[in-house]
Design an enzyme around this catalytic site. Structure first.
Site, short mmCIF file in Angstrom:
data_model
loop_
_atom_site.label_atom_id
_atom_site.label_comp_id
_atom_site.label_asym_id
_atom_site.label_seq_id
_atom_site.Cartn_x
_atom_site.Cartn_y
_atom_site.Cartn_z
N GLU A 264 -26.71 25.11 85.53
CA GLU A 264 -25.90 24.12 86.59
C GLU A 264 -25.42 25.21 87.56
O GLU A 264 -24.44 25.86 87.05
CB GLU A 264 -24.81 23.41 86.03
CG GLU A 264 -24.40 22.35 86.91
CD GLU A 264 -23.55 22.84 88.01
OE1 GLU A 264 -23.85 22.93 89.01
OE2 GLU A 264 -22.25 22.96 87.42
N CYS B 108 -18.25 23.56 92.53
CA CYS B 108 -19.43 23.83 93.00
C CYS B 108 -20.27 22.64 93.83
O CYS B 108 -21.14 22.70 94.65
CB CYS B 108 -20.72 24.07 91.86
SG CYS B 108 -20.58 22.82 90.57
N LYS C 166 -19.63 31.15 75.13
CA LYS C 166 -18.80 32.34 75.64
C LYS C 166 -18.33 31.91 77.13
O LYS C 166 -18.92 31.78 78.14
CB LYS C 166 -19.78 33.40 75.78
CG LYS C 166 -19.52 34.60 76.88
CD LYS C 166 -18.26 35.45 76.41
CE LYS C 166 -17.84 36.58 77.30
NZ LYS C 166 -17.73 36.21 78.72
N GLU D 42 -22.61 30.14 99.41
CA GLU D 42 -21.23 29.28 98.75
C GLU D 42 -20.30 30.26 98.67
O GLU D 42 -20.19 31.36 98.26
CB GLU D 42 -21.73 29.11 97.32
CG GLU D 42 -20.60 28.34 96.46
CD GLU D 42 -21.25 28.05 95.13
OE1 GLU D 42 -21.07 26.74 94.65
OE2 GLU D 42 -21.85 28.85 94.45
#
Length: 488
Positions: free
Chosen positions: A259, A293, A183, A392
């Site tokens: 992750e 990331c 997905k 982040e």
């Protein structure tokens, strides 16, 4: 594969390319804000059919035990991807906003090349290990270990490096003998759907082994974590969503790979070439508009040379103007969406509210009326407690923080909820290695070293995730170990 203009992609379920029961949804070029075309919009029923197909393919075929078939199919997929690489490149630039130069590396060609590692590993892997004969509890016993596929894998992936992350899950999962339901993010459905087309039309991968389900509804992907027919979920994305995946998977005690996010530090020690280090940090933070990331977004520099460091970083970032991703020289393209651009702008506004200042950048480029662009931005005057130092951002934003020596630099680097990556620059390699050893992160770049490679595991400590992707460790994430003992 069809041309980019007005493309209409389909789902891959049980070996067939089919429409979505929910109709279709638009995919948009983030550099121009123009609608590119549409993607199949799957519903919960479509996802259910995909999971059932994957379950049946695992339980009722010899896919999990026929290593030769799996290796052949992976090599067929790689060959098909290479044959259609230019079409895939245009899809990636148009849909992701990925700078053209990056499609020769981690945005496309790198992940395609990395499928060789998956096939080679499956071909040479020691699936059974003989531990010999022993006499536990006085019973003479021959022992061996068998490594077997986990089963049905649900893969949920983000939009920033879609080919890299999709193939880093599909490749090792298939090589290990699993079946998979992918997905992808609704922002980049075509990148995944194009792989589905090539699988259906150019490989011998049996029906149900790979299913690709695009949907505008994030809830459709969440079904993979909840469904008892799925044995493992492999998720890449935000830490907040990762928590939900982990919680949903707990009901059936699924194996979960995560992750997640990062807020990585670039440490410049007092003996380093300051200008070169700061320039590299600024370049890295601007690449693909900072949408990675593992990008180091905290530049931690000696306090005595703080102003010099800010100036050096700003000089580099100021020269990296946001540009058309189609242009070969563009480093910083657009953000993926208006939503993400507004999110990044909110962080920039918070930096000013907390007393920071912009050495360069700070908002939308004045010369671009369309596209989801943000200027590469250097923030100065804040410490590691500021919001832009803690969270982040996922934009081309670099915060410069002062340190008072190696111990303080390490303290700042580790003072984070995350632990994904880090960088150390020093003229003394032994000193740099001592500092790197104390950083609580999954990957460290010393003086410009490159850790991104098919045979190197990638992942993080703390809230940056669980497990490793890529490398032998990433392959083995998709295996179970069975101990077999026979009395002799």
């Amino acid at each position: 594969m069809t041309v980019l203009a007005n493309r209409e992609s389909q789902l891959l379920i049980d070996g067939k390319l089919v429409a979505g029961s929910g109709g279709s949804f638009e995919t948009v070029n983030p550099a121009t804000e123009e609608v590119l075309g549409v993607a199949a919009d799957a519903t919960a029923d479509d996802m259910g059919r995909a999971i059932e197909a994957a379950r049946r393919a695992f339980d009722e075929t010899d896919w999990s035990t026929d290593t030769d078939l799996r290796v052949r199919c992976l090599r067929q997929l790689q060959a098909a991807l290479k044959e259609h690489i230019e079409e895939l490149r245009e899809i990636t630039i148009g849909e992701v906003g990925a700078p053209r130069m990056l499609t020769s590396a981690a945005q496309l060609e790198g992940p395609v090349d990395d499928l060789s590692f998956c096939a080679d590993t499956a071909e040479s892997y020691e699936w059974n290990t003989d531990l010999g004969v022993a006499s536990p509890m006085g019973i003479k016993t021959r022992r061996r270990l068998a490594r077997e596929a986990v089963g049905v894998v649900g893969a949920i992936t983000p939009w920033n490096f879609p080919h890299q992350i999709n193939l880093a899950k599909i490749g090792p999962a298939l090589a290990a003998g699993n079946t998979i339901v992918l997905k992808p993010a609704p922002d980049t459905p075509w990148c995944a759907a194009a792989v589905g087309e090539l699988i259906a039309e150019h490989t011998d991968i049996p029906p149900g082994v790979v299913n690709i389900v695009t949907s505008s509804d994030h809830g459709v992907g969440a079904l993979l974590s909840k469904d008892p027919r799925v044995d493992m979920v492999s998720f890449t994305g935000s830490t907040a969503t990762g928590r939900s995946v982990m919680a949903d998977g707990a009901a059936t005690i699924k194996k979960v790979f995560l992750e997640l996010g990062g807020k990585s530090a670039f440490l410049v020690l007092d003996d380093a070439d300051l200008a070169a280090a700061c320039s590299m940090s600024a370049f890295t933070a601007s690449m693909h508009a900072g949408q990675g990331c593992a990008i180091t977004t905290r530049l931690v520099v000696p306090r005595a040379r703080y102003d010099e460091a800010v100036e050096a970083a700003a000089a580099t970032m100021g020269g990296l103007k946001p540009g058309d991703p189609q242009d070969a020289g563009t480093i910083c393209g657009p953000l993926i969406s208006a939503r993400q651009r507004d999110r990044v702008q909110g962080y920039l506004d918070s930096a000013i509210d907390e007393g920071g200042k912009f050495a360069v950048g700070g908002g939308r480029p004045a010369d671009r009326d369309t596209g989801f662009f943000i200027e590469p931005t250097v923030i100065a005057g804040l410490d590691n407690d500021a919001k832009v130092s803690r969270e982040e951002i996922f934009g081309p934003v670099l915060t410069v923080i002062a340190h008072d020596g190696d111990d303080d630099a390490v303290r700042i680097a580790n003072d984070s909820a995350y632990g994904l990556s880090g960088t150390v620059f020093s003229a003394d390699e032994e000193r740099a290695n001592r500092v790197a050893a104390r950083m609580r992160v999954g990957t460290v770049n010393i003086n410009g070293g490159v850790w991104y490679s098919a045979d190197m595991p990638f992942g993080g400590y703390k809230q940056s995730g669980l497990g490793r992707e890529m490398g032998l460790a990433g392959f083995e994430e998709y295996l179970e170990i069975k101990a077999i003992a026979t009395a002799v």
